[in-house]
Design a protein around this motif. Structure first.
Motif, PDB file in Angstrom:
ATOM      1  N   ALA A 263      91.167 -10.443  68.945  1.00  0.00           N
ATOM      2  CA  ALA A 263      90.817  -9.147  68.363  1.00  0.00           C
ATOM      3  C   ALA A 263      90.664  -8.155  69.515  1.00  0.00           C
ATOM      4  CB  ALA A 263      89.524  -9.259  67.571  1.00  0.00           C
ATOM      5  N   ILE A 264      91.465  -7.092  69.511  1.00  0.00           N
ATOM      6  CA  ILE A 264      91.496  -6.183  70.657  1.00  0.00           C
ATOM      7  C   ILE A 264      91.526  -4.730  70.208  1.00  0.00           C
ATOM      8  CG2 ILE A 264      92.596  -7.751  72.307  1.00  0.00           C
ATOM      9  CD1 ILE A 264      95.283  -6.428  71.643  1.00  0.00           C
ATOM     10  N   SER A 265      91.057  -3.884  71.099  1.00  0.00           N
ATOM     11  CA  SER A 265      91.207  -2.441  70.940  1.00  0.00           C
ATOM     12  C   SER A 265      91.486  -1.847  72.312  1.00  0.00           C
ATOM     13  CB  SER A 265      89.949  -1.812  70.334  1.00  0.00           C
ATOM     14  OG  SER A 265      88.884  -1.879  71.260  1.00  0.00           O
ATOM     15  N   GLY A 281      93.799  -5.192  76.973  1.00  0.00           N
ATOM     16  CA  GLY A 281      92.924  -4.476  76.063  1.00  0.00           C
ATOM     17  C   GLY A 281      91.507  -5.009  76.104  1.00  0.00           C
ATOM     18  N   HIS A 282      90.635  -4.364  75.338  1.00  0.00           N
ATOM     19  CA  HIS A 282      89.223  -4.734  75.302  1.00  0.00           C
ATOM     20  C   HIS A 282      88.988  -5.785  74.220  1.00  0.00           C
ATOM     21  CE1 HIS A 282      84.909  -4.332  74.354  1.00  0.00           C
ATOM     22  NE2 HIS A 282      84.785  -4.004  75.626  1.00  0.00           N
ATOM     23  N   ILE A 283      88.259  -6.831  74.564  1.00  0.00           N
ATOM     24  CA  ILE A 283      87.902  -7.873  73.607  1.00  0.00           C
ATOM     25  C   ILE A 283      86.383  -8.031  73.610  1.00  0.00           C
ATOM     26  CG2 ILE A 283      90.082  -9.116  73.853  1.00  0.00           C
ATOM     27  CD1 ILE A 283      88.683 -11.078  75.705  1.00  0.00           C
ATOM     28  N   GLY A 284      85.879  -8.863  72.741  1.00  0.00           N
ATOM     29  CA  GLY A 284      84.435  -9.079  72.698  1.00  0.00           C
ATOM     30  C   GLY A 284      83.733  -7.948  71.981  1.00  0.00           C
ATOM     31  N   ARG A 285      82.446  -7.831  72.205  1.00  0.00           N
ATOM     32  CA  ARG A 285      81.645  -6.831  71.522  1.00  0.00           C
ATOM     33  C   ARG A 285      81.934  -5.440  72.063  1.00  0.00           C
ATOM     34  NH1 ARG A 285      75.484  -8.545  71.230  1.00  0.00           N
ATOM     35  NH2 ARG A 285      75.490  -6.680  69.909  1.00  0.00           N
ATOM     36  N   GLU A 292      85.138 -10.101  81.904  1.00  0.00           N
ATOM     37  CA  GLU A 292      85.293 -11.091  80.837  1.00  0.00           C
ATOM     38  C   GLU A 292      85.680 -10.453  79.504  1.00  0.00           C
ATOM     39  OE1 GLU A 292      82.073 -12.752  83.625  1.00  0.00           O
ATOM     40  OE2 GLU A 292      82.817 -10.805  82.948  1.00  0.00           O
ATOM     41  N   ASN A 293      85.434  -9.151  79.374  1.00  0.00           N
ATOM     42  CA  ASN A 293      85.744  -8.451  78.129  1.00  0.00           C
ATOM     43  C   ASN A 293      87.105  -7.769  78.158  1.00  0.00           C
ATOM     44  OD1 ASN A 293      83.508  -9.190  76.697  1.00  0.00           O
ATOM     45  ND2 ASN A 293      82.322  -7.391  77.208  1.00  0.00           N
ATOM     46  N   LEU A 294      87.945  -8.178  79.098  1.00  0.00           N
ATOM     47  CA  LEU A 294      89.325  -7.716  79.122  1.00  0.00           C
ATOM     48  C   LEU A 294      90.241  -8.878  78.749  1.00  0.00           C
ATOM     49  CD1 LEU A 294      89.513  -5.537  82.369  1.00  0.00           C
ATOM     50  CD2 LEU A 294      89.311  -4.760  80.016  1.00  0.00           C
ATOM     51  N   SER A 295      91.157  -8.619  77.844  1.00  0.00           N
ATOM     52  CA  SER A 295      92.117  -9.656  77.460  1.00  0.00           C
ATOM     53  C   SER A 295      92.974 -10.052  78.655  1.00  0.00           C
ATOM     54  CB  SER A 295      93.003  -9.149  76.319  1.00  0.00           C
ATOM     55  OG  SER A 295      94.092 -10.016  76.104  1.00  0.00           O
ATOM     56  N   GLN A 296      93.206 -11.334  78.775  1.00  0.00           N
ATOM     57  CA  GLN A 296      94.026 -11.860  79.873  1.00  0.00           C
ATOM     58  C   GLN A 296      95.454 -12.128  79.418  1.00  0.00           C
ATOM     59  OE1 GLN A 296      92.496 -12.267  83.027  1.00  0.00           O
ATOM     60  NE2 GLN A 296      90.877 -11.169  81.917  1.00  0.00           N
ATOM     61  N   GLY A 537      92.962  -2.745  67.035  1.00  0.00           N
ATOM     62  CA  GLY A 537      92.051  -1.618  67.043  1.00  0.00           C
ATOM     63  C   GLY A 537      90.624  -2.016  66.739  1.00  0.00           C
ATOM     64  N   ALA A 538      89.795  -1.009  66.525  1.00  0.00           N
ATOM     65  CA  ALA A 538      88.373  -1.217  66.235  1.00  0.00           C
ATOM     66  C   ALA A 538      88.066  -0.722  64.837  1.00  0.00           C
ATOM     67  CB  ALA A 538      87.512  -0.482  67.259  1.00  0.00           C
ATOM     68  N   SER A 539      87.129  -1.395  64.174  1.00  0.00           N
ATOM     69  CA  SER A 539      86.676  -1.003  62.845  1.00  0.00           C
ATOM     70  C   SER A 539      85.160  -1.036  62.826  1.00  0.00           C
ATOM     71  CB  SER A 539      87.234  -1.949  61.781  1.00  0.00           C
ATOM     72  OG  SER A 539      86.574  -3.204  61.840  1.00  0.00           O
ATOM     73  N   ARG A 540      84.578  -0.730  61.683  1.00  0.00           N
ATOM     74  CA  ARG A 540      83.128  -0.778  61.551  1.00  0.00           C
ATOM     75  C   ARG A 540      82.585  -2.173  61.864  1.00  0.00           C
ATOM     76  NH1 ARG A 540      80.875   3.499  58.764  1.00  0.00           N
ATOM     77  NH2 ARG A 540      82.306   4.848  57.642  1.00  0.00           N
ATOM     78  N   LYS A 541      83.376  -3.206  61.557  1.00  0.00           N
ATOM     79  CA  LYS A 541      82.901  -4.578  61.717  1.00  0.00           C
ATOM     80  C   LYS A 541      83.283  -5.187  63.061  1.00  0.00           C
ATOM     81  CE  LYS A 541      82.982  -5.474  56.739  1.00  0.00           C
ATOM     82  NZ  LYS A 541      83.517  -6.333  55.646  1.00  0.00           N
ATOM     83  N   GLY A 542      83.937  -4.425  63.920  1.00  0.00           N
ATOM     84  CA  GLY A 542      84.320  -4.946  65.220  1.00  0.00           C
ATOM     85  C   GLY A 542      85.809  -4.806  65.469  1.00  0.00           C
ATOM     86  N   HIS A 543      86.272  -5.429  66.537  1.00  0.00           N
ATOM     87  CA  HIS A 543      87.688  -5.379  66.891  1.00  0.00           C
ATOM     88  C   HIS A 543      88.508  -6.190  65.889  1.00  0.00           C
ATOM     89  CE1 HIS A 543      86.241  -3.336  70.242  1.00  0.00           C
ATOM     90  NE2 HIS A 543      86.484  -4.186  71.225  1.00  0.00           N
ATOM     91  N   LEU A 544      89.801  -5.856  65.818  1.00  0.00           N
ATOM     92  CA  LEU A 544      90.674  -6.436  64.800  1.00  0.00           C
ATOM     93  C   LEU A 544      91.814  -7.237  65.412  1.00  0.00           C
ATOM     94  CD1 LEU A 544      90.926  -3.259  62.538  1.00  0.00           C
ATOM     95  CD2 LEU A 544      89.549  -5.297  62.088  1.00  0.00           C
ATOM     96  N   LYS A 545      92.209  -8.288  64.676  1.00  0.00           N
ATOM     97  CA  LYS A 545      93.398  -9.074  65.033  1.00  0.00           C
ATOM     98  C   LYS A 545      94.607  -8.698  64.180  1.00  0.00           C
ATOM     99  CE  LYS A 545      91.243 -13.450  66.492  1.00  0.00           C
ATOM    100  NZ  LYS A 545      91.218 -14.905  66.207  1.00  0.00           N
TER     101      LYS A 545
END
Length: 553
Positions: A263-265, A281-285, A292-296, A537-545
């Motif tokens: 799940a990334i934004s 992209g950004h992952i995690g919270r 660690e919050n960058l996708s590899q 992208g990002a939504s109210r519930k967090g990042h999306l897959k």
């Protein structure tokens, strides 16, 4: 331009003093996930409406107590818990129902020019299933300035009371789910009332009252008191004709495309040939920034035969970058490098590097770097020319530099050099698209913290900038947008889920689709079959897959 000082959900977004933003923001409570007795979760937002805003502004609000009031008058108080983009309470027992939730808070003394005023906030909300008792739970003792909704069919009477008595000529602002047609600014009548019709969705309603009263708070003097009270109404029609639609949501059509591995934004993406390329992209919270919050991952998906993702060689993990296709290649442009570990002091730098990925060789090739580092920007090719627009330069905690120039590179030149073109704006978290021989730049947030709905158009032929019709909808629709031009039509996808097409003849945007999952800091790209897809992208519930097919009218 629609000014409002808003949030940043993915990449180190606003850097403003809270005291300067306070009066443009309001406290909102929003019950979520209903069950048997009370709301399972009640979120606190600080913004223009009952929706996510800059979470950094919540840090000084964590001591606020939220109360729950039942129809029999029983009060229970809760402390707030920090979430991704809100503060929240979890009522006990969990569930659905017939209660009111509220708070009151003295924010402090605010200065505006020669005026100093004390700012007080009140907020109230009901879960959707309690709409039959909206006017039966009196909160006048808890809320000096209160909005009482009285529902009759699809019409609601908003009764504004001050210390339990009707308040005439109170300023009201109503933001409805169809914000382009349901946003209303009004005043109450002599009985303190205002009537309006409701449609399904969440309504953010606020009232203002000013007392011309001098005083002192925590050593700061003031000459007046400004009271703001908010009411959040999640409304669902319960008429026989709408009952089924009100209680059951229509499931989204299953996508033929596999989900993203993470799940990334705030990532890079481009379509070249038959392939969709997605870079880091950004992952995690949300709002947590570390290496660690960058996708590899750098990966691609065959759009003609979308069976699975293929891993490709990654160079530098990044967020806030841009990608653009050119021929068979894809260009990665700039981006934000984050090198600190979790819980360490942030080390974030915007990079000037530009690289080209060759699918044939499966290698990266170096392209001349931009004059300065840049992130939270966008880039697009028009012919052989790569345009990079907007963004800022972050530099390890030193004040960020907002970019004043669009830069252009002729990728066909033997020795390509960057050329700077003055922008008539300074904005980031925007989107760009090449459309009918011009560069369209849409939305974003400016250096003053205002979200913009402006559309700026650059003509390479004349070298001039002009204005297009503004992005429609709520304030947040200007933030973290994404756009693409296909079949001579320009589309923009905005945070509330709307997908709009530019009507150039009438100089306006028309809504042509809605995403099943509203999102921002995502990417709108061609699907390889004449249509469009919304990616991550990002939504109210967090990042999306998810990768969602856009259904165009």
């Amino acid at each position: 331009m629609r000014p409002f000082q808003w949030m940043t959900t993915v990449a180190c977004l606003l850097a403003l003093f809270v005291s300067n933003q306070a009066e443009a923001h309001f406290l909102w409570l929003l019950p979520q996930a209903e069950g048997k007795n009370n709301a399972a979760k009640v979120q606190l937002y600080f913004g223009e409406a009952a929706e996510p805003d800059d979470p950094d502004l919540l840090k000084r609000l964590t001591k606020i107590k939220v109360w729950e009031k039942s129809p029999n008058g029983k009060l229970q108080t809760y402390s707030l818990t920090e979430g991704d983009d809100s503060l929240f309470i979890t009522p006990n027992p969990k569930g659905a129902g017939k209660a009111a939730y509220g708070l009151d808070h003295i924010y402090g003394v605010i200065s505006r020019g020669d005026s100093q005023f004390l700012l007080k906030y009140y907020a109230k909300a009901f879960p959707q299933k309690s709409q039959g008792v909206w006017n039966k739970i009196s909160c006048s003792k808890e809320l000096p300035l209160e909005i009482v909704p009285v529902l009759k069919g699809e019409e609601v009477t908003l009764q504004v009371n001050w210390n339990g008595k009707p308040l005439a000529d109170a300023e009201l602002k109503i933001i409805g789910p169809k914000t382009s047609s349901e946003s209303v600014t009004a005043a109450t009548n002599a009985e303190g009332q205002f009537q309006t019709k409701l449609s399904n969705g969440i309504y953010s309603i606020r009232a203002k009252h000013t007392e011309q009263k001098k005083g002192e708070h925590n050593g700061d003097k003031y000459d007046s008191v400004r009271h703001y009270s908010t009411l959040t109404l999640p409304y669902v029609s319960l008429s026989k004709s709408n009952k089924t639609a009100a209680t059951k949501s229509t499931p989204a059509e299953k996508s033929k495309f596999p989900q993203l591995p993470d799940a990334i934004s705030s990532f890079g993406a481009a379509v070249s040939g038959d392939y969709l390329y997605v870079y880091s992209g950004h992952i995690g919270r949300a709002h947590q920034h570390s290496a660690e919050n960058l996708s590899q991952k750098f990966q691609r998906l065959n759009l003609k035969h979308p069976k699975g993702w293929e891993s490709l060689p990654l160079k530098t993990p990044l967020q806030g970058l841009a990608m653009a296709p050119h021929g068979d290649s894809v260009y990665r442009v700039g981006g934000l490098s984050v090198t600190n570990k979790k819980k360490e002091e942030s080390k974030m730098n915007s990079l000037p590097t530009v690289e080209r990925y060759s699918p044939e060789k499966k290698t990266w090739e170096t392209i001349p770097s931009m004059p300065t580092g840049r992130s939270s920007h966008d880039s697009v090719f028009l012919g052989d020319h790569l345009y990079v627009v907007g963004g800022w330069t972050m530099q390890n905690g030193i004040d960020s530099i907002w970019q004043e120039d669009m830069v252009v590179l002729d990728a066909s030149a033997e020795n390509p050099q960057w050329k700077a073109i003055k922008q008539p704006f300074q904005r980031r978290a925007l989107s760009a698209a090449a459309h009918q021989g011009k560069i369209y730049v849409m939305g974003g947030i400016d250096s003053g913290g205002d979200i913009s709905h402006e559309v700026d158009i650059y003509s390479p032929e004349t070298g001039n900038w002009s204005k297009g019709p503004e992005i429609p909808g709520s304030t947040m629709n200007g933030f973290g947008t994404t756009a693409w031009s296909i079949d001579e039509n320009l589309y923009v996808s905005v945070m509330d889920g709307g997908v709009y097409q530019l009507d150039q003849k009438n100089q306006k945007w028309k809504k042509v689709s809605s995403l099943a999952t509203p999102r921002f800091f995502h990417r709108l790209l061609p699907d390889g079959n004449g249509g469009l897809i919304a990616i991550g992208g990002a939504s109210r519930k967090g990042h999306l897959k998810s990768i969602e097919q856009v259904k165009l009218n």
